[in-house]
Write a protein that holds these residues in place. Structure first.
Motif, PDB file in Angstrom:
ATOM      1  N   ALA A  25      70.107  21.596   4.860  1.00  0.00           N
ATOM      2  CA  ALA A  25      68.805  21.186   4.328  1.00  0.00           C
ATOM      3  C   ALA A  25      67.912  20.622   5.433  1.00  0.00           C
ATOM      4  O   ALA A  25      66.699  20.870   5.456  1.00  0.00           O
ATOM      5  N   TYR A  26      68.487  19.874   6.345  1.00  0.00           N
ATOM      6  CA  TYR A  26      67.749  19.311   7.475  1.00  0.00           C
ATOM      7  C   TYR A  26      67.164  20.430   8.327  1.00  0.00           C
ATOM      8  O   TYR A  26      66.009  20.374   8.760  1.00  0.00           O
ATOM      9  N   GLN A  29      64.130  21.824   6.695  1.00  0.00           N
ATOM     10  CA  GLN A  29      63.022  20.881   6.599  1.00  0.00           C
ATOM     11  C   GLN A  29      62.293  20.706   7.930  1.00  0.00           C
ATOM     12  O   GLN A  29      61.070  20.559   7.973  1.00  0.00           O
ATOM     13  N   PHE A 174      67.594  15.009   0.436  1.00  0.00           N
ATOM     14  CA  PHE A 174      67.541  16.465   0.222  1.00  0.00           C
ATOM     15  C   PHE A 174      68.400  16.885  -0.974  1.00  0.00           C
ATOM     16  O   PHE A 174      68.955  17.983  -0.995  1.00  0.00           O
TER      17      PHE A 174
END
Length: 226
Positions: A25-26, A29, A174
Protein backbone atom coordinates in the motif's frame (compact mmCIF):
# COMPACT_ATOMS: atom_id res chain seq x y z
CA UNK A 1 28.20 -18.49 31.19
CA UNK A 2 27.52 -16.03 28.36
CA UNK A 3 24.32 -14.05 28.93
CA UNK A 4 21.58 -14.56 26.35
CA UNK A 5 21.26 -11.94 23.63
CA UNK A 6 18.20 -9.89 24.61
CA UNK A 7 17.45 -9.10 20.97
CA UNK A 8 16.30 -5.75 19.59
CA UNK A 9 14.07 -3.41 21.61
CA UNK A 10 10.32 -4.03 21.19
CA UNK A 11 9.83 -0.86 19.15
CA UNK A 12 12.17 -2.23 16.47
CA UNK A 13 10.07 -5.35 16.01
CA UNK A 14 6.84 -3.34 16.04
CA UNK A 15 8.21 -0.96 13.38
CA UNK A 16 9.46 -3.86 11.24
CA UNK A 17 6.14 -5.71 11.41
CA UNK A 18 4.13 -2.57 10.68
CA UNK A 19 6.11 -1.63 7.57
CA UNK A 20 6.16 -5.23 6.36
CA UNK A 21 2.36 -5.12 6.60
CA UNK A 22 1.89 -1.88 4.64
CA UNK A 23 4.69 -2.20 2.05
CA UNK A 24 2.41 -2.78 -0.96
CA UNK A 25 0.00 0.00 0.00
CA UNK A 26 2.88 2.37 0.78
CA UNK A 27 4.38 1.71 -2.65
CA UNK A 28 1.09 2.66 -4.35
CA UNK A 29 0.65 5.78 -2.21
CA UNK A 30 4.13 7.27 -2.66
CA UNK A 31 5.43 7.29 -6.25
CA UNK A 32 9.05 6.53 -7.09
CA UNK A 33 9.43 9.98 -8.67
CA UNK A 34 8.01 11.73 -5.60
CA UNK A 35 11.19 13.77 -5.17
CA UNK A 36 10.42 15.71 -8.34
CA UNK A 37 8.09 18.06 -6.45
CA UNK A 38 10.30 18.41 -3.35
CA UNK A 39 12.49 21.35 -4.32
CA UNK A 40 13.92 22.05 -0.86
CA UNK A 41 14.71 18.39 -0.23
CA UNK A 42 16.52 18.04 -3.54
CA UNK A 43 18.53 21.19 -2.83
CA UNK A 44 19.54 19.78 0.53
CA UNK A 45 20.53 16.45 -1.00
CA UNK A 46 22.67 18.29 -3.53
CA UNK A 47 24.45 20.31 -0.85
CA UNK A 48 24.93 17.20 1.27
CA UNK A 49 26.41 15.26 -1.66
CA UNK A 50 28.76 18.11 -2.47
CA UNK A 51 30.00 18.27 1.12
CA UNK A 52 30.55 14.51 1.28
CA UNK A 53 32.45 14.54 -2.00
CA UNK A 54 34.53 17.53 -0.88
CA UNK A 55 35.57 15.67 2.28
CA UNK A 56 37.65 13.43 0.03
CA UNK A 57 36.77 10.19 1.77
CA UNK A 58 36.22 7.08 -0.37
CA UNK A 59 33.94 5.64 2.32
CA UNK A 60 30.33 5.00 1.24
CA UNK A 61 27.15 6.67 2.42
CA UNK A 62 24.33 4.80 4.19
CA UNK A 63 20.70 5.81 3.71
CA UNK A 64 19.14 4.63 6.99
CA UNK A 65 15.44 3.91 6.83
CA UNK A 66 15.69 3.72 3.05
CA UNK A 67 12.15 2.40 2.50
CA UNK A 68 11.37 1.93 -1.22
CA UNK A 69 14.82 3.27 -2.12
CA UNK A 70 14.03 6.43 -4.09
CA UNK A 71 16.27 8.67 -1.93
CA UNK A 72 19.10 6.13 -2.12
CA UNK A 73 18.77 6.15 -5.90
CA UNK A 74 18.76 9.97 -6.01
CA UNK A 75 21.93 10.16 -3.92
CA UNK A 76 23.51 7.70 -6.35
CA UNK A 77 22.71 10.04 -9.27
CA UNK A 78 24.52 12.79 -7.32
CA UNK A 79 27.74 10.81 -7.49
CA UNK A 80 27.75 9.16 -4.08
CA UNK A 81 28.62 5.55 -3.39
CA UNK A 82 25.50 4.76 -1.39
CA UNK A 83 23.55 1.82 -0.03
CA UNK A 84 20.23 1.57 1.80
CA UNK A 85 19.39 0.03 5.16
CA UNK A 86 15.85 -0.59 6.37
CA UNK A 87 14.38 -2.47 9.31
CA UNK A 88 11.63 -3.96 7.12
CA UNK A 89 12.60 -6.98 4.97
CA UNK A 90 9.64 -6.36 2.65
CA UNK A 91 10.69 -2.73 2.14
CA UNK A 92 14.19 -3.95 1.30
CA UNK A 93 12.71 -6.37 -1.25
CA UNK A 94 10.71 -3.51 -2.78
CA UNK A 95 13.78 -1.26 -2.97
CA UNK A 96 15.78 -4.01 -4.67
CA UNK A 97 13.02 -4.44 -7.26
CA UNK A 98 12.76 -0.70 -7.85
CA UNK A 99 16.54 -0.18 -8.06
CA UNK A 100 18.25 -3.45 -9.01
CA UNK A 101 21.63 -1.78 -9.52
CA UNK A 102 21.91 -0.60 -5.91
CA UNK A 103 22.53 -2.36 -2.60
CA UNK A 104 19.90 -2.59 0.13
CA UNK A 105 20.21 -4.44 3.42
CA UNK A 106 17.97 -5.31 6.35
CA UNK A 107 19.21 -3.66 9.52
CA UNK A 108 18.48 -1.25 12.34
CA UNK A 109 19.91 2.24 12.67
CA UNK A 110 20.07 1.69 16.42
CA UNK A 111 22.67 -1.08 16.03
CA UNK A 112 24.46 -1.02 12.69
CA UNK A 113 26.37 -4.10 11.58
CA UNK A 114 29.37 -1.99 10.58
CA UNK A 115 32.87 -1.45 11.98
CA UNK A 116 33.83 1.89 13.48
CA UNK A 117 34.60 4.77 11.10
CA UNK A 118 33.47 3.10 7.86
CA UNK A 119 30.92 5.59 6.47
CA UNK A 120 31.57 8.88 4.76
CA UNK A 121 28.00 9.97 5.36
CA UNK A 122 24.61 9.02 6.77
CA UNK A 123 21.14 10.11 5.77
CA UNK A 124 18.18 9.39 8.02
CA UNK A 125 15.16 10.94 6.35
CA UNK A 126 11.85 10.69 8.19
CA UNK A 127 13.10 7.58 9.99
CA UNK A 128 14.21 8.80 13.44
CA UNK A 129 10.52 9.64 13.92
CA UNK A 130 10.01 6.02 14.98
CA UNK A 131 12.80 6.04 17.59
CA UNK A 132 11.53 6.67 21.14
CA UNK A 133 13.08 9.55 23.10
CA UNK A 134 14.97 7.25 25.44
CA UNK A 135 16.68 5.52 22.49
CA UNK A 136 17.55 8.63 20.46
CA UNK A 137 20.85 9.53 22.23
CA UNK A 138 22.24 6.03 21.73
CA UNK A 139 21.08 6.03 18.09
CA UNK A 140 22.89 9.30 17.35
CA UNK A 141 25.97 7.97 19.15
CA UNK A 142 25.79 4.94 16.85
CA UNK A 143 25.77 7.31 13.86
CA UNK A 144 28.94 8.96 15.14
CA UNK A 145 30.60 5.59 15.76
CA UNK A 146 30.31 4.45 12.15
CA UNK A 147 31.20 7.81 10.55
CA UNK A 148 34.75 8.60 9.49
CA UNK A 149 36.22 11.82 10.90
CA UNK A 150 34.81 14.58 8.72
CA UNK A 151 31.75 12.51 7.79
CA UNK A 152 28.31 14.10 7.58
CA UNK A 153 24.87 13.11 8.81
CA UNK A 154 21.67 14.55 7.34
CA UNK A 155 18.44 14.21 9.33
CA UNK A 156 14.96 15.12 8.13
CA UNK A 157 11.83 14.84 10.26
CA UNK A 158 8.43 16.35 10.88
CA UNK A 159 8.89 18.97 13.57
CA UNK A 160 7.09 19.09 16.88
CA UNK A 161 6.57 21.98 19.25
CA UNK A 162 9.05 23.65 21.56
CA UNK A 163 7.05 22.41 24.54
CA UNK A 164 8.46 18.91 24.05
CA UNK A 165 8.19 15.81 21.90
CA UNK A 166 4.74 14.79 20.71
CA UNK A 167 3.87 11.12 20.51
CA UNK A 168 1.34 9.47 18.20
CA UNK A 169 0.51 5.77 18.20
CA UNK A 170 -1.22 4.37 15.11
CA UNK A 171 -3.08 1.07 15.07
CA UNK A 172 -4.26 1.34 11.45
CA UNK A 173 -2.82 2.66 8.20
CA UNK A 174 -3.91 2.09 4.59
CA UNK A 175 -6.64 -0.19 5.96
CA UNK A 176 -4.15 -2.52 7.69
CA UNK A 177 -3.76 -3.23 11.39
CA UNK A 178 -0.39 -2.00 12.65
CA UNK A 179 1.35 -0.84 15.84
CA UNK A 180 3.53 2.12 14.91
CA UNK A 181 4.77 5.02 17.03
CA UNK A 182 5.67 8.48 15.77
CA UNK A 183 7.65 11.11 17.66
CA UNK A 184 7.50 14.76 16.52
CA UNK A 185 10.40 16.72 18.03
CA UNK A 186 11.54 20.31 18.34
CA UNK A 187 14.47 20.78 15.91
CA UNK A 188 16.46 22.65 18.55
CA UNK A 189 16.14 19.70 20.91
CA UNK A 190 17.38 17.28 18.23
CA UNK A 191 20.25 19.65 17.39
CA UNK A 192 21.21 19.60 21.07
CA UNK A 193 21.16 15.79 21.05
CA UNK A 194 23.43 15.77 17.98
CA UNK A 195 25.92 17.94 19.84
CA UNK A 196 25.86 15.68 22.87
CA UNK A 197 26.57 12.71 20.59
CA UNK A 198 29.68 14.45 19.24
CA UNK A 199 28.20 15.63 15.95
CA UNK A 200 28.71 19.34 15.31
CA UNK A 201 25.75 21.12 13.74
CA UNK A 202 26.49 22.58 10.30
CA UNK A 203 23.07 23.69 9.00
CA UNK A 204 19.55 23.91 10.39
CA UNK A 205 16.50 24.61 8.18
CA UNK A 206 12.78 24.53 8.89
CA UNK A 207 10.42 24.29 5.92
CA UNK A 208 6.80 25.28 6.43
CA UNK A 209 4.07 22.73 5.58
CA UNK A 210 3.22 22.48 1.91
CA UNK A 211 0.01 21.22 0.30
CA UNK A 212 -1.13 17.99 1.94
CA UNK A 213 1.28 18.36 4.89
CA UNK A 214 0.38 19.16 8.48
CA UNK A 215 3.72 19.80 10.17
CA UNK A 216 6.86 21.77 9.31
CA UNK A 217 9.80 19.73 8.03
CA UNK A 218 13.15 20.05 9.79
CA UNK A 219 16.53 19.43 8.15
CA UNK A 220 19.64 19.14 10.29
CA UNK A 221 23.11 18.65 8.81
CA UNK A 222 25.92 17.78 11.21
CA UNK A 223 29.56 16.74 10.96
CA UNK A 224 31.81 14.41 12.92
CA UNK A 225 35.01 16.25 13.67
CA UNK A 226 38.29 14.40 13.89
Amino acid sequence: MTPANPGPPPFIQATRTSYDTITDAYDKQFPVDGLAALTVERAFFGAYAELVRASGTPAPVADLGSGPGHVTAHLHTLGLSVFGVDVSPRMVELARRNHPGLRFHVGSMTSLDLPDATLGGITALYSIIHVPDEHLPATLAEFRRVLVPGGYVLLAFQAGSQEGAEHLHLTERFGHEISLDYYWRDPDAVAEQLGKAGLRLHTRVLREPQEGEVRPRAFLLARKDG
